[in-house]
Design an enzyme around this catalytic site. Structure first.
Site, PDB file in Angstrom:
ATOM      1  N   ARG A 374       5.894  -7.650  -8.081  1.00 25.60           N
ATOM      2  CA  ARG A 374       4.811  -7.001  -7.349  1.00 25.60           C
ATOM      3  C   ARG A 374       4.510  -7.715  -6.026  1.00 25.60           C
ATOM      4  O   ARG A 374       3.935  -7.139  -5.113  1.00 25.60           O
ATOM      5  CB  ARG A 374       3.562  -6.938  -8.231  1.00 25.60           C
ATOM      6  CG  ARG A 374       2.536  -5.937  -7.749  1.00 25.60           C
ATOM      7  CD  ARG A 374       1.452  -5.704  -8.755  1.00 25.60           C
ATOM      8  NE  ARG A 374       0.885  -6.954  -9.233  1.00 25.60           N
ATOM      9  CZ  ARG A 374      -0.125  -7.038 -10.095  1.00 25.60           C
ATOM     10  NH1 ARG A 374      -0.644  -5.947 -10.598  1.00 25.60           N
ATOM     11  NH2 ARG A 374      -0.598  -8.197 -10.489  1.00 25.60           N
ATOM     12  N   VAL A 496       1.743   3.333  -7.325  1.00 22.74           N
ATOM     13  CA  VAL A 496       2.587   2.709  -8.350  1.00 22.74           C
ATOM     14  C   VAL A 496       2.309   1.202  -8.485  1.00 22.74           C
ATOM     15  O   VAL A 496       1.629   0.622  -7.653  1.00 22.74           O
ATOM     16  CB  VAL A 496       4.095   2.959  -8.074  1.00 22.74           C
ATOM     17  CG1 VAL A 496       4.376   4.436  -8.008  1.00 22.74           C
ATOM     18  CG2 VAL A 496       4.527   2.299  -6.769  1.00 22.74           C
ATOM     19  N   GLU A 497       2.844   0.613  -9.524  1.00 27.16           N
ATOM     20  CA  GLU A 497       2.665  -0.826  -9.838  1.00 27.16           C
ATOM     21  C   GLU A 497       1.200  -1.229  -9.834  1.00 27.16           C
ATOM     22  O   GLU A 497       0.812  -2.253  -9.281  1.00 27.16           O
ATOM     23  CB  GLU A 497       3.480  -1.701  -8.869  1.00 27.16           C
ATOM     24  CG  GLU A 497       4.973  -1.562  -9.105  1.00 27.16           C
ATOM     25  CD  GLU A 497       5.816  -2.612  -8.386  1.00 27.16           C
ATOM     26  OE1 GLU A 497       5.251  -3.519  -7.771  1.00 27.16           O
ATOM     27  OE2 GLU A 497       7.049  -2.499  -8.467  1.00 27.16           O
ATOM     28  N   GLY A 498       0.361  -0.424 -10.472  1.00 35.39           N
ATOM     29  CA  GLY A 498      -1.076  -0.688 -10.505  1.00 35.39           C
ATOM     30  C   GLY A 498      -1.731   0.040  -9.350  1.00 35.39           C
ATOM     31  O   GLY A 498      -1.693  -0.436  -8.216  1.00 35.39           O
TER      32      GLY A 498
END
Ligand SMILES: Cc1cc2nc3c(=O)[nH]c(=O)nc-3n(C[C@H](O)[C@H](O)[C@H](O)COP(=O)(O)OP(=O)(O)OC[C@H]3O[C@@H](n4cnc5c(N)ncnc54)[C@H](O)[C@@H]3O)c2cc1C
Length: 814
Positions: A374, A496-498
């Site tokens: 991330r 995306v990714e949180g």
């Protein structure tokens, strides 16, 4: 008078001792001594000071307080402290704490940040960036990829596989490139010329089968898969999200049931998987699917426990029962993304990543991998996208003339242009320096949340500014539009990714408050293990920190006691003030936790503001380190000032809103008085900085060259490169501008025919009059032709966009 002197001495002494966190004994001695002296001068003050000394003795001396004060505090702490769920605990324990912890302490030790030495890139990484990345970037045209093919060109896919783009994180011994985090980040920045290309390369190198296998795979799994992933024989995807489980990913309803199945006459122990996943990047073409599910063992084939928790497996695409291949249509960008379903899919036990030992460890594995991936993929995409956006926009603003001047000369345009430059500058520094900490062994989990949410928000703002400056040129889609498609794809990285709302409101401070705080984790652990002595140590260490931060914040707010910082005189004032803001932040974080207790989890707007302070301080410190260690170029100081002022102003804004909204109004008042005794210090960056930056980035300057360094800038690719055209025009701009002036002045003085309205016509008239030489005229013809080419937009046949051609409405058929 003497009373006043004693009072001042007491306050000053207290502030000094608190600021140094000197401990109870020196304070006790000071209050006792001054109390006795005061009895002779002012008995009331003397009694008050001696009472204060008694209170310090009781609370400050461990032998006394542990008898009766600590047990009561411990009982209270257990009542009000937040309950940490298993899921949260795993997230809290993932990754490492580094510079983020320093900012949380309120007394940041800058040397710690500077100790992350930067060894730069290897020769091999540099050459890959120069050659392979340029070739790949040069095969992209946004329109062709998004609208004509809905995919990357085949030759680009082949090239990516052949050159090992999918194996950047895979070590050389398995056939990968084994690149550093910094190199991966710069590669992705260069590939950000196309968000589809960036995502396609970024995802397999981020959270997914490759990284999971590297960290947790069995040797057999590594030997089989890693070489095949490295050279693109296997294309991976990772399926966590489903219709019912998005942000709350651990609520996934997908199951794996332990069972036996007879295969080729042999009974095989395995899992029967039932799942429904959506939005899975690369799924439509993936050959191997990483899958998260909840494992159950109802027949106790593995042991007593029935619900074994979230587990990860690698399922080959052609496994019976898999439904895979359909596509979603992500906004703006046609990267391959789709659903996967599985009904009674049987897989043997050796498909579990890491083998049976890792059963139930899936969430921990994912969260641990997330702290690195991330930090790199989406933040690099944001930084790279802004590099290109800045290059195009600076170029466009200089060559696009309205009202007889380049629009870059207009202050209204300079404002968004300078903002875009600053956001890009901050992003470059933050992503590079954070990647460098990864190369030095950190797994920065809180910074990864900061970078992901902040830099993708910067990307959103920066792209909006770029679009606004381009006007209709970027609004009109077609092969010549280099910006519009990337702009419309921006929500992907936000989500995306949180998703950013959750990351900002819940994760940054929520995770940081416990993970990075010097004492909270210890206090919670003491509470869990019912260890009174450990609690006493942590709690009173914590109390000393709170008093220390109050004293540091207040005195530095008054301009007293500036800390020494390892920066030059341009950067040092920002670093010094960050020490003040860090002390204030730490104090406010403690005050919010103490006053809101477990309810802080629900007060997301409070949590978000604290997270914003931390985020802005983190980003500013990355900018300072980058400045200090980099080769400075002319004009960069303005960008440093602008960026630091912008970030520190945002940090103070977040403080302000926190004080306006903290439910305990008295506490809010005290915090405001202590942290900002003289009010806010930072305003928005001054106009002269805006003007200077906008000028620099819209001309052929060293600053522009530095900011575009990791972008593809040559015109040697399979596709045309608008950035190369802009750069070439900017190199010639001064000569062209002088000629524009000559010609336009002559026109204004009626020395040229009135009907010479086109620049080309005016130029020819000026040449005929001898105002411009033939050589200059030829130069300007070429220059103007290039300008016109860049200003041109596409148009299409009337029915070009309709897919249902049979039902096209022909308005003017007659
Ligand atoms: C193009 C694309 C590619 C993707 N690729 C993959 C992939 O390869 N693999 C994979 O497994 N997943 C993938 N995802 C899924 C992605 O990770 C999820 O979309 C993301 O986790 C958010 O879930 P959601 O969209 O369901 O939003 P929801 O969970 O429905 O959230 C809706 C909104 O509520 C907010 N919210 C939710 N909870 C909170 C909270 N506690 N506090 C504050 N706000 C909150 C969110 O921020 C969001 O704004 C992809 C998604 C997309 C769109």
């Amino acid at each position: 008078m003497l009373t006043l002197i004693l009072l001042i001495l007491t306050v000053a002494g207290l502030l000094v001792l608190m600021r140094r966190e000197a401990g109870a004994m020196p304070i006790l001695v000071m209050l006792g001594g001054l109390g006795l002296v005061s009895l002779l001068v002012s008995p009331v003050l003397g009694v008050l000071l001696l009472l204060g000394a008694a209170a310090v003795a009781v609370a400050g001396l461990p032998a006394l307080r542990i008898q009766w004060l600590t047990p009561r505090l411990f009982a209270m702490f257990k009542r009000v402290s937040p309950k940490v769920s298993d899921t949260e605990r795993i997230a809290l324990e993932a990754g490492t704490v580094a510079w983020d912890g320093e900012l949380f302490s309120g007394r940041p030790q800058w040397d710690k940040l500077m100790s992350y030495r930067d060894d730069g890139l290897t020769e091999e990484e540099r050459s890959f960036l120069e050659r392979q990345c340029s070739v790949a970037a040069g095969m992209c045209n946004a329109w062709e990829i998004a609208k004509e093919r809905a995919d990357l060109p085949e030759e680009l896919w082949q090239y990516l596989k052949k050159e090992g783009f999918f194996g950047m994180i895979i070590p050389k011994e398995y056939g990968g490139l084994g690149f550093s985090a910094k190199a991966q980040s710069l590669v992705l920045q260069k590939l950000s010329i196309s968000e589809t290309l960036m995502v396609t390369v970024g995802v397999p190198n981020s959270l997914g089968p490759g990284e999971l296998l590297l960290k947790y795979g069995t040797q057999a799994q590594k030997d089989h898969y890693l070489p095949r992933l490295a050279d693109g024989r296997e294309i991976p995807c990772f399926g966590l999200t489903g219709p019912r489980a998005g942000s709350d990913a651990t609520s996934l309803p997908d199951t794996g049931i332990m069972c036996k199945q007879v295969i080729d006459g042999e009974e095989v122990l395995g899992l029967r998987l039932n799942f429904e996943k959506r939005w899975i990047t690369l799924a439509p073409i993936a050959t191997v699917v990483g899958l998260a599910f909840r494992l159950f063992d109802p027949d106790h084939l593995l042991g007593e426990e029935e619900d074994r928790g979230i587990t990860l497996a690698l399922v080959p695409r052609n496994t019976a029962g898999m439904e895979i291949g359909r596509r979603h249509h992500p906004i703006g960008s046609p990267f391959l993304n789709g659903p996967i379903k599985g009904k009674d899919v049987f897989v043997p036990l050796d498909t579990i990543i890491g083998g049976t030992e890792m059963i139930g460890q899936g969430w921990r594995m994912l969260v641990e991998c997330l702290s690195i991936g991330r930090c790199i993929t989406l933040p690099s995409g944001a930084s790279g996208t802004m590099r290109y956006a800045l290059g195009w926009t600076g170029g466009f603003a200089r060559i696009r003339r309205q009202f007889n001047v380049p629009v870059a000369e207009m202050e209204g345009v300079q404002e968004p242009l300078a903002r875009l430059a600053s956001l890009g500058y901050i992003a470059q520094a933050a992503v590079y320096q954070t990647a460098n900490t990864i190369d030095r062994g950190e797994k920065p989990s809180v910074p990864s949340a900061i970078l992901k949410s902040q830099l993708t928000e910067f990307q959103r703002l920066g792209l909006s500014d770029a679009m606004d400056i381009h006007g209709g040129k970027a609004v009109t889609l077609g092969p010549r539009n280099y910006l519009g498609i990337g702009y419309s794809a921006n929500p992907v990285s936000i989500t995306v990714e949180g998703a950013n709302i959750m990351t900002r409101n819940l994760m940054i401070f929520g995770q940081g408050a416990i993970r990075c705080h010097p004492f909270v984790l210890e206090e919670l652990a003491a509470s869990d293990s019912n260890d009174l002595k450990a609690f006493d140590r942590a709690f009173f260490g914590h109390a000393a920190l709170v008093f220390g931060n109050a004293a540091r914040s207040f005195t530095m707010g008054l301009g007293i006691g500036k800390p020494s910082v390892p920066f030059d005189e341009v950067a040092a004032p920002y670093a010094r003030d960050m020490a003040r803001l860090s002390a204030g932040f730490s104090l406010c974080a403690d005050a919010a936790m103490a006053s809101l207790g477990a309810t802080l989890k629900q007060r997301e707007m409070i949590s978000a503001r604290l997270g914003d302070v931390l985020s802005n301080l983190y980003l500013a410190s990355m900018v300072l380190k980058h400045w200090q260690e980099g080769d400075k170029v002319e004009g960069e100081a303005a960008l440093l000032h602008y960026s630091c002022i912008h970030l520190l102003q945002r940090a103070e804004q977040a403080f302000d809103e926190l004080f306006d909204n903290l439910p305990n109004r008295a506490l809010a008042g005290v915090l405001r008085a202590v942290t900002m005794p003289l009010g806010r210090r930072w305003k928005r960056p001054a106009d002269h900085l805006t003007r200077e930056i906008a000028q620099s980035v819209s001309r052929d300057t060293a600053l522009r060259a530095k900011l575009l360094a990791a972008a593809w800038q040559q015109n040697d690719g399979a596709k045309d490169n608008p950035l190369a055209h802009y750069n070439a025009l900017l190199a010639d701009y001064d000569r062209a501008e002088a000629l524009y002036r000559t010609v336009n002045k002559a026109y204004a003085k009626d020395e040229l025919p009135r009907q010479a309205l086109h620049p080309e016509a005016r130029l020819e008239a000026a040449r005929e009059k001898g105002l411009v030489s033939e050589e200059d005229a030829e130069f300007m013809r070429r220059f103007e032709a290039e300008v016109l080419e860049l200003l041109t937009v596409d148009d299409f046949e009337y029915d070009e966009f309709a897919t249902d051609k049979a039902n096209i409405l022909r308005h003017n058929a007659a």
